[in-house]
Motif scaffolding. Structure first.
Motif, PDB file in Angstrom:
ATOM      1  N   PHE A 214       0.835  -1.199   0.000  1.00 39.52           N
ATOM      2  CA  PHE A 214       0.000   0.000   0.000  1.00 39.52           C
ATOM      3  C   PHE A 214       0.874   1.255   0.000  1.00 39.52           C
ATOM      4  CE2 PHE A 214      -2.814   3.134   2.146  1.00 39.52           C
ATOM      5  CZ  PHE A 214      -3.827   3.128   1.220  1.00 39.52           C
TER       6      PHE A 214
ATOM      7  N   VAL B 131       0.583   4.001  -3.123  1.00 37.05           N
ATOM      8  CA  VAL B 131      -0.208   5.220  -2.952  1.00 37.05           C
ATOM      9  C   VAL B 131       0.515   6.364  -3.668  1.00 37.05           C
ATOM     10  CG1 VAL B 131      -1.385   4.652  -0.817  1.00 37.05           C
ATOM     11  CG2 VAL B 131       0.897   5.687  -0.721  1.00 37.05           C
ATOM     12  N   PRO B 132      -0.200   7.422  -4.020  1.00 37.93           N
ATOM     13  CA  PRO B 132       0.417   8.512  -4.780  1.00 37.93           C
ATOM     14  C   PRO B 132       1.678   9.066  -4.122  1.00 37.93           C
ATOM     15  CG  PRO B 132      -1.934   8.773  -4.775  1.00 37.93           C
ATOM     16  CD  PRO B 132      -1.643   7.621  -3.873  1.00 37.93           C
ATOM     17  N   ALA B 133       1.723   9.052  -2.778  1.00 39.75           N
ATOM     18  CA  ALA B 133       2.907   9.571  -2.110  1.00 39.75           C
ATOM     19  C   ALA B 133       4.068   8.580  -2.179  1.00 39.75           C
ATOM     20  CB  ALA B 133       2.568   9.877  -0.647  1.00 39.75           C
TER      21      ALA B 133
ATOM     22  N   LYS C 234      -1.175   4.182 -10.262  1.00 38.45           N
ATOM     23  CA  LYS C 234      -2.573   4.324  -9.837  1.00 38.45           C
ATOM     24  C   LYS C 234      -3.210   2.979  -9.504  1.00 38.45           C
ATOM     25  CE  LYS C 234      -3.433   8.619 -12.178  1.00 38.45           C
ATOM     26  NZ  LYS C 234      -4.238   9.362 -13.115  1.00 38.45           N
TER      27      LYS C 234
ATOM     28  N   TYR D 274      -3.637   1.809  -6.303  1.00 35.31           N
ATOM     29  CA  TYR D 274      -4.256   1.717  -4.983  1.00 35.31           C
ATOM     30  C   TYR D 274      -5.762   1.548  -5.102  1.00 35.31           C
ATOM     31  CZ  TYR D 274      -4.511   6.654  -6.229  1.00 35.31           C
ATOM     32  OH  TYR D 274      -4.708   7.812  -6.908  1.00 35.31           O
ATOM     33  N   TYR D 275      -6.306   0.750  -4.184  1.00 39.17           N
ATOM     34  CA  TYR D 275      -7.724   0.424  -4.163  1.00 39.17           C
ATOM     35  C   TYR D 275      -8.206  -0.151  -5.495  1.00 39.17           C
ATOM     36  CZ  TYR D 275      -7.746   3.156   0.129  1.00 39.17           C
ATOM     37  OH  TYR D 275      -7.485   3.627   1.376  1.00 39.17           O
TER      38      TYR D 275
ATOM     39  N   ARG E 163     -13.007   8.629  -5.150  1.00 39.68           N
ATOM     40  CA  ARG E 163     -12.622   7.806  -3.998  1.00 39.68           C
ATOM     41  C   ARG E 163     -12.884   8.573  -2.718  1.00 39.68           C
ATOM     42  NH1 ARG E 163      -9.454   3.630  -6.303  1.00 39.68           N
ATOM     43  NH2 ARG E 163      -9.107   4.242  -8.446  1.00 39.68           N
TER      44      ARG E 163
ATOM     45  N   LYS F 139      -7.632   6.388  10.185  1.00 35.26           N
ATOM     46  CA  LYS F 139      -7.053   5.789   8.999  1.00 35.26           C
ATOM     47  C   LYS F 139      -7.510   6.520   7.735  1.00 35.26           C
ATOM     48  CE  LYS F 139      -6.025   1.550   6.778  1.00 35.26           C
ATOM     49  NZ  LYS F 139      -6.909   0.636   6.076  1.00 35.26           N
TER      50      LYS F 139
ATOM     51  N   THR G 177      -4.976   7.849   5.076  1.00 33.68           N
ATOM     52  CA  THR G 177      -5.087   7.450   3.682  1.00 33.68           C
ATOM     53  C   THR G 177      -5.057   8.679   2.781  1.00 33.68           C
ATOM     54  OG1 THR G 177      -6.475   5.651   4.420  1.00 33.68           O
ATOM     55  CG2 THR G 177      -6.473   6.100   2.086  1.00 33.68           C
TER      56      THR G 177
ATOM     57  N   GLU H 137      -3.759  11.515   3.513  1.00 32.47           N
ATOM     58  CA  GLU H 137      -2.432  12.140   3.575  1.00 32.47           C
ATOM     59  C   GLU H 137      -1.446  11.453   2.648  1.00 32.47           C
ATOM     60  OE1 GLU H 137      -1.864  12.021   7.846  1.00 32.47           O
ATOM     61  OE2 GLU H 137      -2.115  14.196   7.984  1.00 32.47           O
ATOM     62  N   LEU H 138      -1.762  10.220   2.223  1.00 36.82           N
ATOM     63  CA  LEU H 138      -0.920   9.518   1.240  1.00 36.82           C
ATOM     64  C   LEU H 138      -1.404   9.778  -0.186  1.00 36.82           C
ATOM     65  CD1 LEU H 138      -0.648   6.127   3.151  1.00 36.82           C
ATOM     66  CD2 LEU H 138       1.206   7.750   2.800  1.00 36.82           C
ATOM     67  N   GLY H 139      -2.462  10.532  -0.312  1.00 35.82           N
ATOM     68  CA  GLY H 139      -2.968  10.882  -1.637  1.00 35.82           C
ATOM     69  C   GLY H 139      -3.825   9.817  -2.285  1.00 35.82           C
ATOM     70  N   ALA H 140      -4.269   8.821  -1.499  1.00 34.42           N
ATOM     71  CA  ALA H 140      -4.972   7.692  -2.100  1.00 34.42           C
ATOM     72  C   ALA H 140      -6.470   7.924  -2.284  1.00 34.42           C
ATOM     73  CB  ALA H 140      -4.747   6.435  -1.270  1.00 34.42           C
ATOM     74  N   VAL H 141      -7.004   9.004  -1.720  1.00 39.30           N
ATOM     75  CA  VAL H 141      -8.431   9.279  -1.925  1.00 39.30           C
ATOM     76  C   VAL H 141      -8.627  10.738  -2.332  1.00 39.30           C
ATOM     77  CG1 VAL H 141      -9.381   7.496  -0.424  1.00 39.30           C
ATOM     78  CG2 VAL H 141      -8.700   9.681   0.557  1.00 39.30           C
TER      79      VAL H 141
ATOM     80  N   PHE I 151      -1.187  16.596  -4.285  1.00 40.26           N
ATOM     81  CA  PHE I 151      -1.438  15.346  -5.017  1.00 40.26           C
ATOM     82  C   PHE I 151      -2.096  15.664  -6.352  1.00 40.26           C
ATOM     83  CE2 PHE I 151      -2.075  14.484  -0.428  1.00 40.26           C
ATOM     84  CZ  PHE I 151      -0.926  13.738  -0.220  1.00 40.26           C
TER      85      PHE I 151
ATOM     86  N   ASN J  88      -2.794  14.067  -8.853  1.00 39.93           N
ATOM     87  CA  ASN J  88      -3.642  13.064  -9.484  1.00 39.93           C
ATOM     88  C   ASN J  88      -5.060  13.007  -8.935  1.00 39.93           C
ATOM     89  OD1 ASN J  88      -1.814  12.151 -11.344  1.00 39.93           O
ATOM     90  ND2 ASN J  88      -0.869  10.731  -9.882  1.00 39.93           N
TER      91      ASN J  88
END
Lengths: 244, 294, 246
Positions: free
Chosen positions: A85, A89-91, A98, A100-101, B44, B81, B85, B87-91, B245, B247
């Protein structure tokens, strides 16, 4: 209502859900089979050639690789999940993919988890082939390639067992795919049985979620499907072992 | 030659699974054919378990998806969480309820446009016979003190969720460091924790919405509520920062936030749960009146 | 006839400090049955493994049809190896049917299917296993298994057949059958046969010539009549009179 009645009613409702082919349940089962099946195919394509290389070739670092594989067989899935993960993730360094999830991320996580399992069991299976087989193949005019093929053929039931063990572990795994997949279903099923379908929600991660919501019958239905899948795999593995 | 047929069967099963994957993976959803050429965008959303477990999001998101041709991918994982999440740019967008954590994440540049969307109250639930005698307490800190002094079972979320953060701040205000066998950390979502508390006949802190959505399945009752100071539970939505982020789907996230705050979205929140539980689970920001969000 | 098929020249083999074979010299002629006699553990199996190129000699040279094999790798000598065949004391059965076991040598030689079928059936008739082709090899009895291995060894018509104690763990009926098969193969196909055995009666029954191997040394090579009637070496006499403990 006693707790036995409660469980009993849960089971009855679970069977109703399964036999009415509830789309939410079916889509979750589909995700599980697709993700774990693909991961198993990819892991098999890596692990068995790797096991062959380790058995038939001599190279530097071979012992280290075997140690790595043995360690990998017991990798904690949550650790693998978290590691992947953070990579995707973008970071993270592979954020541009891309992934993730997505189901692809789940496949990747399970691939990393089960490749050592398949490889380790395959190695043991090939090692268990009696040594005189090599002499016999040479004696009958075989080349190195014939020896490799014959050894694999002799070990075939063990190899099938290794693949099934990998598939079993993948299907039952929950920690890694929960983290990298996010346990997502489309709207409509966020709260449980609804018209929405699973996106990255597998049998195991769905059981976690439905149990936390108190949706006992949904959990039981998913559990019954999961157990049936794992059980059939074990019966198949047992069948291969007995054929040997 | 039976071996061969077994082999072929096995391989063909695997191939069919694989083929299924190849067909389905790109969109992740083939069962909803889209007649028009446009493929829905995906948004997301990471959120706390209470908005998921109460099924509010089912209704709220459905409307947005229908009007905007969007698929919302909801990750239900607890406030701590969900923020991590993000903060990691995943959503693209988060919906959470822990004011301090939210402000910290905004301050470090991970989120922007933090908006107050709704609130409800935390409730303290426990077994009906109330062994710690908290029913007549005057405030939440007194409740916690009574539970601690009686060493009655207390189940904590223990997962850095908004509820857990609130629980810790109440312990702190009561000047108690909870420890001992009576204090059990569950490490799971709200629903799970309520079920654990129900099984163990212990007390726990829950948001009102999740408790109401589960009250038919459990024996625990609300024993204490309406402490304006400690049990106030505001929810905020915020979008991931597109500067940090690049993206993330910022425009779509803003559209979603706008929708949640619009009269249409607020109306859904206002009425959600009335038919099923006899009362609304959340109060929309529109109706906050004198109860303003921090 | 009597042209030389295999020549072994000053051949020696040691494993570490243990010397197993010393200065062995033999030539084996085309079409003969040559018996390598000696008590168990004198190096017969090692010599066979060297002849079949499974092991490399520590010293000396090995010729097959006049060309030298020593020094080549096991792969370079594949053509020579493919003209040979070897039967072990305990047969190694591949985990498949009798048919597939026997067909193995033909399959790796990429022989076409019809020919394989024909040759395998023929070989199974020779060893008395016709009708058992679909049976799992691992369900065969000890004698049947050795006969199947025999069929597997002769199915591709090798020029030379190396038999390493092929009957030592079999019952008398199967011993007799194997001996009949050996004689038949030589008679019908002219296959050269080298058999290692510690059974002197078997040697008398089937072999043309023989050699006595003792402690890694070949002490006498002669025709069977000479070995049994007028042995040159006193130790040979002791061996055939059964005075040697083994």
């Amino acid at each position: 209502m006693s707790s036995i009645d409660f469980l009993f009613q849960g089971i009855i409702k679970a069977f109703e859900l399964i036999f009415s082919l509830n789309p939410y349940i079916i889509s979750i089962t589909g995700v599980s089979i697709r993700v774990s099946g693909t991961a198993t195919i990819l892991a098999t394509l890596t692990a068995i050639p790797l096991a062959c290389g380790i058995t038939f070739l001599n190279f530097k670092g071979k012992q280290a690789l075997i140690t790595l594989i043995n360690t990998g067989m017991g990798l904690p899935s949550v650790f693998v999940g978290l590691f992947i993960f953070l990579m995707i993730v973008p970071a993270g360094p592979f954020g541009f993919l891309k992934m993730y999830y997505t189901q692809e991320a789940m496949i990747l996580a399970q691939y990393i988890l089960i490749t050592p399992v398949i490889c380790g069991i395959s190695l043991a299976a090939i090692k268990a082939v009696p040594q005189p087989v090599i002499d016999t193949v040479y004696t009958l005019g075989g080349s190195r390639k014939d020896i490799v093929i014959t050894m694999l053929r002799e070990a075939r039931f063990g190899l099938f067992t290794s693949v099934l063990a990998g598939l079993g572990r993948a299907l039952a795994e929950v920690g890694a795919i929960l983290i990298v997949g996010g346990n997502i279903a489309y709207t409509g099923s966020v709260g449980g049985i609804g018209e929405g379908l699973s996106y990255t929600r597998s049998l195991t991660t769905a059981i976690t979620l439905e149990t936390s919501k108190g949706e006992v019958s949904t959990s039981i239905a998913l559990g019954i499907i999961l157990i049936s899948l794992v059980l059939s795999i074990n019966i198949l593995a047992n069948f291969f072992q007995r054929m040997e | 030659m039976r071996n061969l047929s077994v082999k072929i069967l096995f391989v063909s099963i695997l191939i069919s699974i694989f083929a299924g994957c190849v067909q389905q993976a790109p969109t992740g959803n083939t069962t909803t054919p889209i007649p028009t050429a446009s493929v829905p965008l995906e948004l997301r959303l990471a959120t706390t378990t209470s908005t998921c477990d109460t099924k509010l999001l089912d209704v709220l998101n459905k409307k947005f998806e229908e009007t905007n041709n969007v698929k919302i991918l909801t990750v239900c994982e607890g406030t701590g969480k969900a923020i991590a999440t993000g903060e990691l740019g995943a959503v693209d967008v988060v919906m959470v309820h822990a004011v301090d954590s939210e402000l910290k994440a905004v301050a470090n540049g991970s989120f922007i446009n933090r908006s107050y969307m709704m609130y409800n109250y935390f409730v303290i639930i426990g077994p009906e016979n109330d062994p710690a005698g908290i029913r007549n307490a005057s405030n939440a800190t007194e409740v916690f003190s009574k539970i601690a002094s009686k060493q009655s079972a207390f189940i904590s979320r223990g997962d850095s969720s908004g509820t857990h953060i609130m629980e810790k701040s109440i312990w702190k205000a009561a000047n108690i460091t909870p420890a001992g066998t009576w204090y059990q950390s569950n490490g799971k979502g709200m629903g799970d924790t309520i079920i654990t508390a129900d099984t163990k006949e212990g007390y726990t802190l829950s948001d009102r919405g999740t408790y109401l959505s589960m009250k038919d399945k459990i024996k625990l009752k609300i024993l204490f509520e309406s402490d304006q100071k400690y049990l106030f539970n505001p929810y905020h939505v915020m979008s991931a920062n597109p500067v940090k982020f690049p993206n993330v789907k910022y425009d779509l996230a803003m559209k979603y936030i706008g929708y949640v705050l619009s009269p249409q979205g607020q109306d859904i929140i206002r009425n959600y749960g009335k038919d099923k539980y006899g009362e609304a689970l959340f109060v929309p920001e529109e109706d906050a009146g004198d109860v303003t969000g921090p | 006839m009597h042209s030389e098929l295999i020549r072994v020249q000053d051949l020696g083999k040691s494993f570490g400090k243990r010397v197993v074979l010393k200065k062995i010299n033999i030539s084996i002629n085309e079409g003969e049955i040559f018996a390598l006699m000696g008590p168990s553990g004198v190096g017969k199996t090692t010599l066979f493994r060297i002849l079949n190129l499974l092991e490399k000699p520590s010293e000396g040279r090995l010729f097959f049809r006049g060309s030298e094999l020593t020094g080549g790798t096991i792969c370079e000598n594949i053509n020579a190896r493919r003209s040979m065949s070897m039967l072990f004391q305990t047969p190694c059965l591949l985990n498949t049917t009798v048919f597939n076991n026997v067909a193995f040598g033909l399959m790796i030689r990429k022989v076409d299917k019809n020919t394989i079928r024909e040759k395998v059936m023929n070989a199974l008739i020779i060893v008395g296993l016709e009708g058992n082709e679909e049976q799992k090899a691992r369900t065969l009895s000890g004698g049947e298994a050795q006969r199947m291995a025999f069929a597997r060894a002769i199915v591709y018509d090798p020029d030379i057949l190396l038999l390493d104690e092929p009957t030592s763990s079999l019952d008398p009926a199967n011993v007799a059958m194997i001996e009949e098969i050996i004689k038949r193969i030589r008679h019908e196909r002219g296959t050269t046969i080298v058999i290692a055995t510690h059974n002197i009666y078997q040697v008398k029954r089937i072999a043309d010539r023989g050699g006595i191997l003792l402690n890694g040394e070949l002490i006498e090579v002669n025709s069977i009549e000479r070995i049994f009637e007028a042995p040159e070496d006193a130790r040979t006499k002791a061996f055939i009179n059964g005075e040697m403990i083994y």
